[in-house]
Enzyme design. Structure first.
Site, PDB file in Angstrom:
ATOM      1  N   GLY A   4       6.140  -6.868  -2.400  1.00  0.00           N
ATOM      2  CA  GLY A   4       5.679  -7.677  -3.525  1.00  0.00           C
ATOM      3  C   GLY A   4       5.436  -6.883  -4.791  1.00  0.00           C
ATOM      4  N   CYS A  22     -10.080  11.759  -5.804  1.00  0.00           N
ATOM      5  CA  CYS A  22     -11.160  11.972  -6.783  1.00  0.00           C
ATOM      6  C   CYS A  22     -11.940  10.670  -6.968  1.00  0.00           C
ATOM      7  CB  CYS A  22     -10.594  12.376  -8.139  1.00  0.00           C
ATOM      8  SG  CYS A  22      -9.837  13.993  -8.223  1.00  0.00           S
ATOM      9  N   CYS A  26      -1.871  -7.827   2.853  1.00  0.00           N
ATOM     10  CA  CYS A  26      -1.627  -9.188   2.374  1.00  0.00           C
ATOM     11  C   CYS A  26      -0.974 -10.038   3.452  1.00  0.00           C
ATOM     12  CB  CYS A  26      -0.847  -9.191   1.077  1.00  0.00           C
ATOM     13  SG  CYS A  26       0.601  -8.183   1.096  1.00  0.00           S
ATOM     14  N   CYS A  31      -7.170  17.861  -4.983  1.00  0.00           N
ATOM     15  CA  CYS A  31      -6.622  18.408  -6.229  1.00  0.00           C
ATOM     16  C   CYS A  31      -7.492  19.485  -6.867  1.00  0.00           C
ATOM     17  CB  CYS A  31      -6.325  17.284  -7.221  1.00  0.00           C
ATOM     18  SG  CYS A  31      -7.777  16.487  -7.899  1.00  0.00           S
ATOM     19  N   CYS A  48      -8.115 -15.947  17.557  1.00  0.00           N
ATOM     20  CA  CYS A  48      -7.851 -15.869  16.116  1.00  0.00           C
ATOM     21  C   CYS A  48      -6.336 -15.824  15.945  1.00  0.00           C
ATOM     22  CB  CYS A  48      -8.524 -14.649  15.494  1.00  0.00           C
ATOM     23  SG  CYS A  48      -7.879 -13.091  16.103  1.00  0.00           S
TER      24      CYS A  48
HETATM   25 ZN    ZN Z   1      -8.486  14.747  -6.656  1.00  0.00          ZN
END
Ligand code: ZN
Length: 523
Positions: A149, A289, A303, A367, A476
């Site tokens: 999508g 981060c 989804c 990073c 379910c």
């Molecule tokens: Zn990072």
């Protein structure tokens, strides 16, 4: 005497020059016009002119002056363009026309093919794009992970815009239930590779870019593929792939556009822009981060499980293409936008909201300077993304003795399909329950029952007697929420320490449809 009418068509034609006209064609037309005009002017000087002809003559002379002025302006703009590109990384000097108008060869080879001028003309004439932007697009290469999508619209716009190389990575096949939102696939491709299907559709939009089709799933061991690209688009729908793709972008030093969509909402971020490798002071944050810890697995739905409105994921995919194009076309001396998160809500009073997010985390595990994630550790497969995100297998939750197969359950209902001496609890959400359900089943949505605080809430909602020995079966759609429900009912003491049987129906209604009742709708 020269007929003034002979001059008029030329003059009218010349005066319709637009900024968008190719410089070469303007130069050619002015050269031709000049020659003809000078010739006619000689005739006029030796002829007694009628008053109106004289006015026409003045008018044409003014037009010529204007055109000469416009030509000088265009030459100045071209020079400026040339010097901008010399400051940057692209060389568009060859784009300038030669000064010598008398030359029959009045330009060097154009920077783009003639077909490209025509194909990209509507974006080329925009100041945000222009020749430098188009050349940057052509020099770029984008890896799109996920041909669903998000990937479908994102890839379509990048192909249309003239990105030089586009990689499509997806190991899934096209299913009928994809087609309401994955708009580049079609019914004829059901059962075939999504990556190949999308690649074929893109070639029809624009045959000029190079397309690389990777019809398999992304795993750490094949992440080296990112080395061949200058940008990644995360068009997947699982947290584990978000972290993997972010780590790939970091170790390969390329920007990442990450987006997600579920139900009626979506979000998008540009990450690793610019990448750490360029200048660590200015580097943008990575996914870790912003989200050092993954969301709890039970809160995550794709989804396929949670539902999605087609245009919602379409909006997010289009935004990914837009952000990608903006990053690619940005001149090298212009700073990246501050890191931000764009949130979209189809039913919100404000559809779009932009939130400034924090920059690079100095202690980020991916990073920062003391990272343990390297290209080598990534490609060796030593990073376990599934474990990091706590992906749950349905079979992990309950022991086999607490589960009943659809075969066994089928023997417990009578011919009319109603439960015999037991309570069947269907925990799907209301829209799903309304699609199809079994007579006599009790409906309590999982989103409601997970908030129950005591046994009374449960017995009231389920209309059961707490002292009864009648077993409870929970069902379910796929057999995940039903297992969590069994545990929840036990926590509340409904099973009276094992005196009452509470079991989950293995595989849910999907297994029921496959093995017992083919008339049960597949959705
Ligand atoms: Zn990072």
């Amino acid at each position: 005497m020269v007929e003034v009418e002979e001059l008029r068509p030329h003059a009218d034609h010349m005066s319709t020059i637009e900024d968008s006209d190719s410089v070469a064609s303007i130069v050619a037309r002015i050269t031709l016009f000049n020659a003809g005009f000078e010739e006619h002017k000689q005739h006029f000087h030796h002829t007694q002119l009628h008053g109106t002809v004289g006015r026409d003559f003045d008018c044409i002379e003014n037009t010529l002056d204007e055109l000469k002025h416009k030509f000088t302006q265009l030459k100045t703009q071209l020079k400026a363009l040339g010097s901008e590109s010399r400051n940057g990384t692209l060389d568009v000097a060859k784009y300038r026309a030669k000064d010598d108008l008398a030359s029959t060869r009045y330009h060097d080879p154009w920077a783009l093919k003639l077909e490209e001028y025509k194909r990209y003309g509507r974006q080329l004439i925009m100041p945000e794009v222009g020749m430098p932007g188009q050349l940057r697009l052509k020099a770029s290469s984008v890896l799109i992970v996920g041909a669903g999508g998000l990937g479908c619209p994102a890839a379509a716009y990048l192909a249309g815009a003239g990105v030089g190389k586009i990689g499509i990575m997806d190991g899934d096949i096209v299913e009928v239930s994809n087609l309401h939102r994955q708009v580049m696939h079609n019914s004829a491709w059901v059962g075939k590779s999504k990556a190949v299907s999308l690649g074929n559709a893109l070639r029809l939009i624009n045959p000029l870019p190079r397309y690389e089709i990777h019809p398999y799933h992304l795993v750490p061991e094949n992440s080296a593929i990112a080395a061949g690209y200058s940008m990644i688009l995360d068009c997947t729908d699982r947290p584990s792939s978000r972290y993997l793709i972010s780590d790939m972008a970091v170790v390969h030093g390329i920007p990442l556009v990450s987006a997600s969509a579920l139900r009626t909402e979506g979000q998008i971020m540009v990450l690793n822009d610019p990448p750490v490798s360029s200048d660590s002071e200015k580097a943008g944050p990575c996914y870790r981060c912003i989200f050092p810890r993954p969301p709890p697995p039970e809160s995550v739905q794709s989804c396929g499980e949670g539902g999605i409105l087609g245009p919602v994921v379409g909006v997010m995919g289009v935004l990914q293409a837009l952000e990608a194009v903006k990053v690619i076309m940005r001149p090298p001396d212009r700073p990246a936008n501050p890191p931000s998160l764009i949130m979209f809500s189809a039913y919100g009073s404000q559809m779009f909201r932009t939130m400034r997010i924090r920059g690079k985390n100095p202690t980020c595990s991916a990073c920062s300077s003391d990272t343990t994630i390297t290209r080598q550790s990534l490609e060796s497969g030593s990073q376990d993304y599934m474990a990091f995100c706590g992906a749950l297998e349905a079979s992990d939750v309950l022991a086999a003795k607490d589960r009943v197969s659809v075969m066994d359950f089928a023997s417990m209902i009578n011919r009319s399909g109603t439960p015999v001496n037991h309570t069947l609890v269907d925990v799907r959400e209301k829209p799903q329950f309304e699609l199809c359900n079994m007579l006599g089943s009790v409906h309590v949505p999982f989103s409601l029952l997970r908030r129950w605080k005591n046994a009374e809430e449960a017995t009231t909602a389920l209309s059961i007697d707490i002292e009864s020995h009648e077993p409870i079966y929970v069902v379910c759609r796929l057999g995940n929420d039903s297992q969590a429900t069994v545990n929840k009912l036990r926590e509340l003491g409904i099973d009276r320490n094992g005196a009452r049987k509470i079991m989950d129906i293995k595989g849910g209604w999907e297994a029921w449809r496959k093995d017992i009742d083919q008339s049960w709708p597949e959705y």
